[in-house]
Structure formats: structure tokens, C-alpha cells
Design an enzyme around this catalytic site. Sequence first.
Site, mmCIF file in Angstrom:
data_model
loop_
_atom_site.group_PDB
_atom_site.id
_atom_site.type_symbol
_atom_site.label_atom_id
_atom_site.label_comp_id
_atom_site.label_asym_id
_atom_site.label_seq_id
_atom_site.Cartn_x
_atom_site.Cartn_y
_atom_site.Cartn_z
ATOM 1 N N ALA A 1 40.977 44.892 44.776
ATOM 2 C CA ALA A 1 40.075 44.852 43.746
ATOM 3 C C ALA A 1 40.077 43.557 43.201
ATOM 4 C CB ALA A 1 40.027 45.998 42.911
ATOM 5 N N THR A 2 38.755 43.044 42.731
ATOM 6 C CA THR A 2 39.043 41.952 42.141
ATOM 7 C C THR A 2 38.758 41.302 40.630
ATOM 8 O OG1 THR A 2 37.248 41.052 43.353
ATOM 9 C CG2 THR A 2 38.930 40.219 44.558
ATOM 10 N N THR A 3 37.623 40.800 40.319
ATOM 11 C CA THR A 3 37.489 40.446 39.100
ATOM 12 C C THR A 3 36.826 41.355 38.106
ATOM 13 O OG1 THR A 3 37.193 38.140 39.757
ATOM 14 C CG2 THR A 3 36.281 38.481 37.591
ATOM 15 N N LYS B 1 34.649 49.274 40.553
ATOM 16 C CA LYS B 1 35.843 49.034 39.738
ATOM 17 C C LYS B 1 36.001 49.384 38.280
ATOM 18 C CE LYS B 1 36.101 45.074 42.803
ATOM 19 N NZ LYS B 1 35.940 43.718 43.157
ATOM 20 N N ALA C 1 37.341 35.724 46.729
ATOM 21 C CA ALA C 1 37.525 37.056 46.718
ATOM 22 C C ALA C 1 36.614 37.957 45.720
ATOM 23 C CB ALA C 1 38.906 37.376 46.173
#
Length: 289
Positions: free
Chosen positions: A51-53, A84, A226
Site C-alpha cells: 500500500a502506498t500514500t 487503505k 506507486a
Amino acid sequence: MTVSRSLISSGGLPPEFAAGGSASFSDFLEARPRPAPLTAGGASSGETPHATTIVALATAGGVVMAGDRRATAGSMIAHRAMEKVFPADTTTAVGIAGTAGLALEMVRLYQVELEHYEKIEGSTLSLEGKANRLATMVRGNLGSALQGLAAVPLLAGYDERAGVGRIYSYDVTGGRYLEDGHHAIGSGSVFARGSLKKRWRAGLGDAEAVEVAIEALVDAADDDSATGGPDTLRRLWPVVAVVDAGGYRRVGDADLSAATEAVTARRRAALDADDAVEAARTSGRGERS
């Protein structure tokens, strides 16, 4: 929940499940036997999704948290619609970055941890207490983090005692930090933080804060492969939540679409202005020559 003695004696559950214990569900799990881990032959091959931001910012009445929808596995896009940002309870939101599988498991356990505490103690933890519980869980994942499987959350919630929104960040060792005004985590966080510094101010309303959060994710997606920005073609918007005295609520797609269009229109106008200035400069050089 009361466990039937007949069920225990018949082999349905071990007797430990009827024993008393602490208000911590994590401690309960630690004291119970766990299934054997998968062997190398049973593990999935390839890169694990990441998972990213995630961004969070304080508002006049609480906090706003937003997360992009992209998960990556190496250079590949593993998922385009991953969620997320989750409600930890009615007044707290938690966002995840890092190894997706571990982070999702941590969130689910954290949700049960808070619910278990409330059922056992008959009261809810303070926001600081919730932040400390999550720090303990992050610290418990340190062994995996040292092997390259880090999972780091971002916690934001409404402090009912103080009547304000607060944001807590963590490092992989379980260090807990109270952030001032706004924060971002994940691979695109350095770009998102720069955007938040420019756009955030104290006393933002919910609608304006949602727009600021989306613009921060757009800035992150612009420079970090990403991070996925709003996908107007697939109508995939970031997951955005508002937490205030009224509790946790997720922002609807119609509002996110409108906020995304506002960000896009403002950027388009800025580009058009730059193009006009450049055209005038070029025209002036042509006349002088």
C-alpha cells in the site's frame, strides 16, 4: 460472549477460551496456540503487494484522512481499487502503508482490540490510549519489518475530552508521534507533505479539507509511480473519511468527484496562464528580431 461448557468439553473450543483475562485482545491471542506457519512450498511467489500514500489533516471540527487506491508489487500495479483507510471505531480512523497483507491484518486486529476492551471494561479508551495500543501492535511487527515486511499505520481521531482532532504517526519500532496539523505516510509522502504545507491552514472546513487532501494525493501521484491519483475513467476516487464529534463517516463519490474536478480546474487554469505568459514572451522576442 459466554462460551458453552458443553462445547468446550466436546472439543469445539479449548478450555482457555472460557478463562478470564485482561482487556487486551492481543494478549488473549498471544496466550492461545496459533496455527503452524506456511511452509515455503505453500507461500505465494513473487513480490508482496504494498500500500502506498495516506494523508491526514486537522480541520475546524476534527480530522480528514485520505488514501489513494493503488497497491504495487515491484514494478507492477497489483490492485487499482485497494482500500487503505478504515474506521478503527466510531471516532477514530486508521490508514495503512507498507506491506499490504500485514497492514490489513493489523487493522482488523486493532478494530477487534478496541471493541474487546470496550466490552471487557465497559468504557472506551481515550484517543491517546488508542494511539498507545496501536504503537504496541506496530512494535510487535518489528521482526517482520527487519526482514523487509514493514507495515506502518497513520491514526487520526476526534479527542472527545479535548474536543479537537489529533493525528498520530508511527515508526517501525512502535515509536508514536503526535503530529501538528497534518501528516502523510507512504512512498509518496514526501510529495504529499509538500502539498499539505502549501494548502493546509488552521480552521479548515470539511469540504475544503477534503479538497486539500485530494490535491495532496494528486501531487504525490504526479511524482511517485506507486501512488494512484483519482481515476476519472474508472471512476475510482481516493477513500476519504471525516472524523468529528458526529463520528466516522466516509465521503461519498459525488463529493469526491466534485472536489477532484475543482482541483483539476484550478490546475488547468494555472497551466493556461503559464502558456499565455510564454506565448506573450515568445511573441515579444519575435517582434524585436
